[in-house]
Design a protein around this motif. Structure first.
Motif, PDB file in Angstrom:
ATOM      1  N   THR A   1       2.082  -4.655  -9.544  1.00  0.00           N
ATOM      2  CA  THR A   1       0.838  -4.111 -10.099  1.00  0.00           C
ATOM      3  C   THR A   1       0.201  -3.166  -9.080  1.00  0.00           C
ATOM      4  O   THR A   1       0.495  -3.228  -7.876  1.00  0.00           O
ATOM      5  CB  THR A   1      -0.160  -5.232 -10.440  1.00  0.00           C
ATOM      6  OG1 THR A   1      -0.448  -6.004  -9.250  1.00  0.00           O
ATOM      7  CG2 THR A   1       0.420  -6.154 -11.506  1.00  0.00           C
ATOM      8  N   VAL A   2      -0.664  -2.272  -9.572  1.00  0.00           N
ATOM      9  CA  VAL A   2      -1.400  -1.350  -8.715  1.00  0.00           C
ATOM     10  C   VAL A   2      -2.867  -1.380  -9.151  1.00  0.00           C
ATOM     11  O   VAL A   2      -3.174  -1.527 -10.338  1.00  0.00           O
ATOM     12  CB  VAL A   2      -0.826   0.081  -8.806  1.00  0.00           C
ATOM     13  CG1 VAL A   2      -1.005   0.659 -10.195  1.00  0.00           C
ATOM     14  CG2 VAL A   2      -1.449   0.994  -7.752  1.00  0.00           C
ATOM     15  N   LYS A   3      -3.768  -1.286  -8.194  1.00  0.00           N
ATOM     16  CA  LYS A   3      -5.195  -1.378  -8.514  1.00  0.00           C
ATOM     17  C   LYS A   3      -5.703  -0.109  -9.195  1.00  0.00           C
ATOM     18  O   LYS A   3      -6.559  -0.171 -10.076  1.00  0.00           O
ATOM     19  CB  LYS A   3      -5.982  -1.654  -7.235  1.00  0.00           C
ATOM     20  CG  LYS A   3      -5.671  -3.020  -6.629  1.00  0.00           C
ATOM     21  CD  LYS A   3      -6.444  -3.249  -5.339  1.00  0.00           C
ATOM     22  CE  LYS A   3      -6.099  -4.609  -4.740  1.00  0.00           C
ATOM     23  NZ  LYS A   3      -6.821  -4.844  -3.466  1.00  0.00           N
ATOM     24  N   ASP A   4      -5.190   1.050  -8.790  1.00  0.00           N
ATOM     25  CA  ASP A   4      -5.594   2.325  -9.387  1.00  0.00           C
ATOM     26  C   ASP A   4      -4.542   2.725 -10.417  1.00  0.00           C
ATOM     27  O   ASP A   4      -3.415   3.077 -10.068  1.00  0.00           O
ATOM     28  CB  ASP A   4      -5.712   3.396  -8.294  1.00  0.00           C
ATOM     29  CG  ASP A   4      -6.128   4.748  -8.862  1.00  0.00           C
ATOM     30  OD1 ASP A   4      -6.366   4.831 -10.082  1.00  0.00           O
ATOM     31  OD2 ASP A   4      -6.197   5.709  -8.077  1.00  0.00           O
ATOM     32  N   GLU A   5      -4.900   2.699 -11.689  1.00  0.00           N
ATOM     33  CA  GLU A   5      -3.946   3.007 -12.754  1.00  0.00           C
ATOM     34  C   GLU A   5      -3.936   4.486 -13.129  1.00  0.00           C
ATOM     35  O   GLU A   5      -3.445   4.861 -14.179  1.00  0.00           O
ATOM     36  CB  GLU A   5      -4.266   2.178 -14.004  1.00  0.00           C
ATOM     37  CG  GLU A   5      -3.947   0.703 -13.862  1.00  0.00           C
ATOM     38  CD  GLU A   5      -2.452   0.417 -13.855  1.00  0.00           C
ATOM     39  OE1 GLU A   5      -1.674   1.333 -14.162  1.00  0.00           O
ATOM     40  OE2 GLU A   5      -2.062  -0.722 -13.528  1.00  0.00           O
ATOM     41  N   GLY A   6      -4.474   5.352 -12.242  1.00  0.00           N
ATOM     42  CA  GLY A   6      -4.437   6.788 -12.486  1.00  0.00           C
ATOM     43  C   GLY A   6      -3.032   7.339 -12.353  1.00  0.00           C
ATOM     44  O   GLY A   6      -2.085   6.623 -12.020  1.00  0.00           O
ATOM     45  N   PRO A   7      -2.856   8.626 -12.572  1.00  0.00           N
ATOM     46  CA  PRO A   7      -1.524   9.243 -12.526  1.00  0.00           C
ATOM     47  C   PRO A   7      -0.802   9.020 -11.200  1.00  0.00           C
ATOM     48  O   PRO A   7       0.384   8.678 -11.179  1.00  0.00           O
ATOM     49  CB  PRO A   7      -1.810  10.732 -12.755  1.00  0.00           C
ATOM     50  CG  PRO A   7      -3.102  10.749 -13.517  1.00  0.00           C
ATOM     51  CD  PRO A   7      -3.895   9.599 -12.978  1.00  0.00           C
ATOM     52  N   ILE A   8      -1.511   9.197 -10.075  1.00  0.00           N
ATOM     53  CA  ILE A   8      -0.858   9.016  -8.775  1.00  0.00           C
ATOM     54  C   ILE A   8      -0.590   7.531  -8.515  1.00  0.00           C
ATOM     55  O   ILE A   8       0.450   7.153  -7.966  1.00  0.00           O
ATOM     56  CB  ILE A   8      -1.702   9.643  -7.650  1.00  0.00           C
ATOM     57  CG1 ILE A   8      -1.789  11.161  -7.860  1.00  0.00           C
ATOM     58  CG2 ILE A   8      -1.108   9.322  -6.283  1.00  0.00           C
ATOM     59  CD1 ILE A   8      -2.571  11.891  -6.797  1.00  0.00           C
ATOM     60  N   GLY A   9      -1.536   6.695  -8.938  1.00  0.00           N
ATOM     61  CA  GLY A   9      -1.333   5.261  -8.785  1.00  0.00           C
ATOM     62  C   GLY A   9      -0.105   4.790  -9.547  1.00  0.00           C
ATOM     63  O   GLY A   9       0.686   3.978  -9.055  1.00  0.00           O
ATOM     64  N   LYS A  10       0.067   5.321 -10.754  1.00  0.00           N
ATOM     65  CA  LYS A  10       1.235   4.957 -11.548  1.00  0.00           C
ATOM     66  C   LYS A  10       2.522   5.462 -10.909  1.00  0.00           C
ATOM     67  O   LYS A  10       3.564   4.805 -10.961  1.00  0.00           O
ATOM     68  CB  LYS A  10       1.084   5.515 -12.965  1.00  0.00           C
ATOM     69  CG  LYS A  10       0.036   4.790 -13.805  1.00  0.00           C
ATOM     70  CD  LYS A  10      -0.011   5.351 -15.214  1.00  0.00           C
ATOM     71  CE  LYS A  10      -1.034   4.586 -16.065  1.00  0.00           C
ATOM     72  NZ  LYS A  10      -1.111   5.125 -17.446  1.00  0.00           N
TER      73      LYS A  10
ATOM     74  N   GLY B   1      -1.658  -2.409  -4.109  1.00  0.00           N
ATOM     75  CA  GLY B   1      -1.205  -3.231  -5.224  1.00  0.00           C
ATOM     76  C   GLY B   1      -0.662  -4.562  -4.759  1.00  0.00           C
ATOM     77  O   GLY B   1      -0.766  -4.922  -3.575  1.00  0.00           O
ATOM     78  N   ASN B   2      -0.093  -5.285  -5.686  1.00  0.00           N
ATOM     79  CA  ASN B   2       0.453  -6.606  -5.396  1.00  0.00           C
ATOM     80  C   ASN B   2       1.836  -6.757  -6.008  1.00  0.00           C
ATOM     81  O   ASN B   2       2.161  -6.103  -7.004  1.00  0.00           O
ATOM     82  CB  ASN B   2      -0.459  -7.712  -5.948  1.00  0.00           C
ATOM     83  CG  ASN B   2      -1.774  -7.799  -5.200  1.00  0.00           C
ATOM     84  OD1 ASN B   2      -1.838  -8.245  -4.062  1.00  0.00           O
ATOM     85  ND2 ASN B   2      -2.841  -7.362  -5.855  1.00  0.00           N
ATOM     86  N   VAL B   3       2.622  -7.618  -5.393  1.00  0.00           N
ATOM     87  CA  VAL B   3       3.920  -8.020  -5.924  1.00  0.00           C
ATOM     88  C   VAL B   3       3.877  -9.530  -6.122  1.00  0.00           C
ATOM     89  O   VAL B   3       3.526 -10.266  -5.193  1.00  0.00           O
ATOM     90  CB  VAL B   3       5.076  -7.643  -4.977  1.00  0.00           C
ATOM     91  CG1 VAL B   3       6.397  -8.194  -5.515  1.00  0.00           C
ATOM     92  CG2 VAL B   3       5.166  -6.139  -4.809  1.00  0.00           C
ATOM     93  N   GLU B   4       4.224  -9.964  -7.313  1.00  0.00           N
ATOM     94  CA  GLU B   4       4.253 -11.396  -7.608  1.00  0.00           C
ATOM     95  C   GLU B   4       5.668 -11.802  -8.020  1.00  0.00           C
ATOM     96  O   GLU B   4       6.295 -11.157  -8.860  1.00  0.00           O
ATOM     97  CB  GLU B   4       3.283 -11.755  -8.736  1.00  0.00           C
ATOM     98  CG  GLU B   4       3.298 -13.239  -9.092  1.00  0.00           C
ATOM     99  CD  GLU B   4       2.467 -13.557 -10.317  1.00  0.00           C
ATOM    100  OE1 GLU B   4       2.344 -14.755 -10.642  1.00  0.00           O
ATOM    101  OE2 GLU B   4       1.955 -12.612 -10.959  1.00  0.00           O
TER     102      GLU B   4
ATOM    103  N   GLU C   1       0.842  -1.192   0.000  1.00  0.00           N
ATOM    104  CA  GLU C   1       0.000   0.000   0.000  1.00  0.00           C
ATOM    105  C   GLU C   1       0.878   1.243   0.000  1.00  0.00           C
ATOM    106  O   GLU C   1       2.014   1.216   0.478  1.00  0.00           O
ATOM    107  CB  GLU C   1      -0.924   0.021   1.219  1.00  0.00           C
ATOM    108  CG  GLU C   1      -0.197   0.081   2.558  1.00  0.00           C
ATOM    109  CD  GLU C   1      -1.150   0.059   3.742  1.00  0.00           C
ATOM    110  OE1 GLU C   1      -2.357  -0.130   3.502  1.00  0.00           O
ATOM    111  OE2 GLU C   1      -0.699   0.240   4.880  1.00  0.00           O
ATOM    112  N   GLY C   2       0.327   2.312  -0.571  1.00  0.00           N
ATOM    113  CA  GLY C   2       1.072   3.559  -0.626  1.00  0.00           C
ATOM    114  C   GLY C   2       0.145   4.749  -0.568  1.00  0.00           C
ATOM    115  O   GLY C   2      -1.057   4.634  -0.843  1.00  0.00           O
TER     116      GLY C   2
END
Length: 352
Positions: free
Chosen positions: A129-138, A108-111, A92-93
């Motif tokens: 990976t991150v669940k929110d692919e918006g600008p801040i999520g990226k 998000g998750n780390v695999e 989480e971030g």
């Protein structure tokens, strides 16, 4: 890799009435998957990644899955780890403003899909990976890749080193090494069996300089010696029967590279149909360590070739402390080279 509990029963110690595995002569196998789950849960849960740099705050949450198989075999005090596992963990971030107020949170998750003993000298793939692919999520995802991935790989390397030392049975191995040796006559009933096994082992792994072994092997092939020589020096045939890249010079002093570059070396002496002498080196070996391979061809009768292998100066451990180098090298010669060549020859003669 064989599954835990499915090893060759000739080498797995059976239960004795006294529970003893005398001298650790037989394989003593321990399931290490529960220990592996505990190891990664402790080392990768609630791990701080960023604590304010660039107003970013990131940490791992929990290890959600560790799956696969992991075990340690011990024979005569030698540790032989085996594992093929995958793991998933959550993170989480959040991004805060200059006053410390949260602007956005993301999860998000780390695999890590494949951690294996066969690739102990390589870093595994890490997917973030991150669940929110918006600008801040990226932005948080990129920060996790830049800062979190190296930390995850560091923990994987710690796991590889721990398994090389014995994993959950490390303390047991060290205790047995420190324990005084018994002169009890109760072991005498194993004398004949042990003597026979030692003789076989010395035949395939002769003593050399300290920390190194010599592997000797003899294989019979139904072909002419010159044909077998040509096959072993033909990079296109190597590519075909190993399904990997190969570059092989046919000149003395020329270089070769086989198994996708895992093995490299130089031709020392070449006598068509009689001898191949080379310097061999595996990428996972300690720096500056090379071995010598000699393949001597004998044709006792037309169409029958016997190859005698002497592979000297093979290190007992790789650069990561794994004490499986000699066993893996011997198995590679038998299964990946000699047996593959024999199968290839069968196909050739069948098609003829």
């Amino acid at each position: 890799m064989a599954k835990y509990g499915e090893g060759d029963k000739r080498w797995i110690v059976e239960e004795r009435a006294d529970g003893a595995n005398v001298h650790n002569w037989h394989w003593a196998e321990t399931d290490c998957l529960p220990w592996s789950k505990t190891f990664f849960t402790k080392s990768l849960s609630d791990l701080p990644i960023l604590t304010g740099e660039g107003n970013l705050y990131i940490k791992t949450k929990s290890v959600d899955m560790v799956d696969g198989e992991a075990y340690v075999n011990i024979r005569k005090g030698k540790i032989i780890p085996g594992y093929e596992i995958s793991l998933n963990l959550s993170w989480e971030g959040e991004v805060k403003d200059g006053e410390g107020k949260t602007l956005l949170k993301a999860e998000g998750n780390v695999e890590i899909p494949y951690i294996a003993d066969e690739n102990a000298d390589e870093d595994p793939e890490v997917r973030v990976t991150v669940k929110d692919e918006g600008p801040i999520g990226k932005t948080l995802k990129e920060a996790m890749l830049a800062k979190g991935k190296p930390l995850a790989l560091e923990k994987v390397r710690d796991y590889v080193k721990a398994m090389a030392r014995g994993g959950p049975v490390k303390d047991e191995v060290e205790a047995k090494e420190l324990a005084p040796k018994s002169n009890s006559s109760s072991n005498s009933s194993l004398g004949v069996v042990s003597k026979e096994k030692v003789g076989v082992e010395k035949e395939s792994k002769k003593e050399g300089k300290k920390g190194f072994k010599t592997i000797t092997m003899s294989e019979k092939f139904n072909c002419r010696a010159k044909d077998m020589f040509e096959i072993l020096m033909d990079e296109n045939r190597w590519k075909g029967f190993t399904q990997s890249n190969a570059r092989i010079s046919k000149e003395v002093g020329g270089q070769f590279s086989i198994f996708d570059g895992s093995v490299t070396g130089v031709n020392m002496e070449l006598q068509e149909g009689k001898l191949i002498a080379q310097r061999w080196r595996f990428g996972s070996w300690p720096d500056g360590v090379d071995s010598t391979v000699r393949l001597v061809f004998d044709e006792p009768e037309p169409g029958v070739t016997i190859i005698k292998l002497t592979h000297s100066d093979v290190p007992e451990e790789d650069r990561y402390g794994n004490a499986t180098v000699v066993e893996n090298t011997e198995r590679g010669w038998r299964d990946l080279i000699f047996n593959k060549h024999a199968y290839f020859l069968q196909l050739v003669f069948k098609n003829d």
